[in-house]
Enzyme design. Structure first.
Site, PDB file in Angstrom:
ATOM      1  N   SER A   1       0.823  -1.205   0.000  1.00 18.98           N
ATOM      2  CA  SER A   1       0.000   0.000   0.000  1.00 18.98           C
ATOM      3  C   SER A   1       0.864   1.264   0.000  1.00 18.98           C
ATOM      4  CB  SER A   1      -0.969  -0.058   1.176  1.00 18.98           C
ATOM      5  OG  SER A   1      -2.073   0.730   0.880  1.00 18.98           O
TER       6      SER A   1
ATOM      7  N   LYS B   1       3.891   2.118  -2.697  1.00 17.65           N
ATOM      8  CA  LYS B   1       4.210   3.356  -3.432  1.00 17.65           C
ATOM      9  C   LYS B   1       5.692   3.671  -3.189  1.00 17.65           C
ATOM     10  CE  LYS B   1      -0.258   5.192  -1.738  1.00 17.65           C
ATOM     11  NZ  LYS B   1      -1.328   4.642  -2.501  1.00 17.65           N
TER      12      LYS B   1
ATOM     13  N   TRP C   1     -10.535   0.352  -3.872  1.00 22.81           N
ATOM     14  CA  TRP C   1      -9.956   1.681  -3.624  1.00 22.81           C
ATOM     15  C   TRP C   1      -8.621   1.787  -4.375  1.00 22.81           C
ATOM     16  CZ3 TRP C   1     -11.705   6.137  -2.294  1.00 22.81           C
ATOM     17  CH2 TRP C   1     -10.955   7.092  -1.620  1.00 22.81           C
TER      18      TRP C   1
ATOM     19  N   HIS D   1      -7.809  -5.696   1.071  1.00 20.45           N
ATOM     20  CA  HIS D   1      -6.541  -4.983   1.165  1.00 20.45           C
ATOM     21  C   HIS D   1      -5.694  -5.551   2.308  1.00 20.45           C
ATOM     22  CE1 HIS D   1      -4.150  -1.427   0.375  1.00 20.45           C
ATOM     23  NE2 HIS D   1      -4.179  -1.067   1.642  1.00 20.45           N
TER      24      HIS D   1
END
Ligand code: GTR
Length: 397
Positions: free
Chosen positions: A235, A239, A326, A376
């Site tokens: 997550s 990144k 999302w 997630h």
């Protein structure tokens, strides 16, 4: 994919001049045509002629665009006074691993800081390839005593499979909160009392800088195969892994787990989290310039497939979860597809086509991908795939 060279005129709002020099290509995302920058087209309208040219020119220009418009510019690389202090415990994990607790310390005009790296090395394999996790969750998930075992970091399984397992807390570099960049490495290295530049490094770039300092250490450790170091993040950590892998070519494999917006997922045509959401909820993650693209994804000079392409020709893995809307699994996969032409320029296979079925990983080429069933998170299914992919590409050689 069809490539068009276009001049875009932005007449409303911020700009009223022709934005020249972005050649677009059309892809399909969520059943709609979406135009994204063609990673292989140069500003003069010609195509990147060779892998060498990509590596020496287009890659650097693309990297600069991401520094300028998205993640920001770190003010330094390896600090001159970088220091490693290691405590070694030889018999951990039933005698299968050696634990090293490494304090990686540095200082700047604003004071001193340190990363507390936890590293387990297999006793029967040295030098070992290594997975480095950027832990953006609690410290208990990377318990150095191993009393608490978490699927977020299954270190025992890595040791069983002949990999070293390393992890550090992102908070060692910078707290995950907006404080106007006073604490953490921003406070140490930014010039005090100077107005903050619109392309100054944000918190994701600070965490990525930390991953490179971990690599500085790993390069010095004879128990580690420094040519086979994988960087893993989930997550916001994903990144970070991608940005660190783009900036630092020493990472031989870069793994993004469900990194979504401003990670692996394309910004244009994406569902779920948009640029405006991420900038509003996490104003410290990216640079000042990125705020200009709230609700204006089409005006971004780059899109996230170009971030993935910055990893080429090194190994890249993008992972999604089926219920993680999302992050948007299809926008993550199509981004990997759109990065593939850059891998092909180097003679490597990437990924193609439509989102694969749930839990049918793609591991053949230099870009790996899977979409796991569920929500997630980062769990043993994901890690098993990462290790299978590394086995396939590293152990065969
Ligand atoms: C969310 C954020 C995502 C992702 C996630 C996480 O709140 O919107 O971009 O980074 O946090 O890190 O788990």
């Amino acid at each position: 994919m069809e490539t068009k060279f276009i001049a875009r005129f932005v007449v409303k709002g911020r700009m009223n001049f022709a934005l020249l020099g972005i050649a677009m290509t059309t892809i399909t995302l969520h059943d709609k045509p979406v135009q994204i920058p063609d990673p292989l087209m140069r500003a003069d309208g010609t195509k990147v002629p060779s892998a060498e040219h990509w590596h020496q020119e287009q890659r650097l220009k693309t990297l600069e665009q991401f520094r300028t418009h998205v993640y920001g510019r770190a003010p330094l690389g390896k600090p001159a006074d970088l220091k490693f202090e290691t405590q070694v415990t030889p018999n951990m994990m039933e005698g299968k691993a050696t634990r090293k607790l490494v304090k990686i310390s540095y200082s700047g005009p604003g004071g001193a800081g340190a990363i507390n790296l936890i590293l387990f090395v297999p006793n029967n394999k040295k030098p070992a390839p290594c997975f480095v996790l950027i832990n953006n969750r609690g410290a208990d998930l990377i318990d150095a005593t191993r009393e608490n075992k978490s699927p977020f970091w299954p270190a025992e399984q890595m040791i069983e499979r002949g990999y070293a397992a390393a992890a550090f807390l992102n908070a060692d570099l910078d707290a995950d909160k907006f404080d106007n960049f006073r604490d953490g490495v921003h406070g140490l290295f930014d010039e005090p009392n100077k107005p903050r530049a619109a392309d100054a490094w944000g918190t994701i770039a600070a965490w990525a800088w930390g991953a490179s300092r971990v690599m500085d250490y790993l390069e010095t450790d004879a128990d580690i195969d420094k040519n086979r170091v994988a960087l893993v993040g989930h997550s916001r950590g994903g990144k970070t892994a991608l940005w660190a892998g783009a900036e630092d070519e020493r990472f031989a494999l870069v793994i993004s787990n469900e990194s979504g917006s401003t990670g692996a997922a394309l910004s244009r045509g994406k569902v779920g989290e948009h640029v405006a959401d991420i900038n509003k909820n996490f104003p410290h993650w990216f640079n000042g310039n990125y705020k200009k693209y709230n609700g204006r994804e089409a005006e971004l000079p780059v899109d996230q497939h170009q971030l993935l392409a910055l990893i080429a020709p090194r190994l890249l893995y993008v992972a999604s979860a089926s219920e993680d809307l999302w992050a948007d699994p299809e926008a993550e996969f199509k981004s990997a597809v759109a990065a593939t032409p850059v891998y092909e320029l180097f003679g490597f296979k990437g990924v193609s086509g439509e989102l694969p079925p749930i839990e049918k990983p793609i591991h053949e080429g230099a870009i790996g991908y899977h979409v796991r069933q569920g929500k997630h998170g980062l769990n043993e299914y994901d890690w098993t795939q990462f290790m299978n992919f590394a086995d396939k590409h590293w152990k065969a050689k």
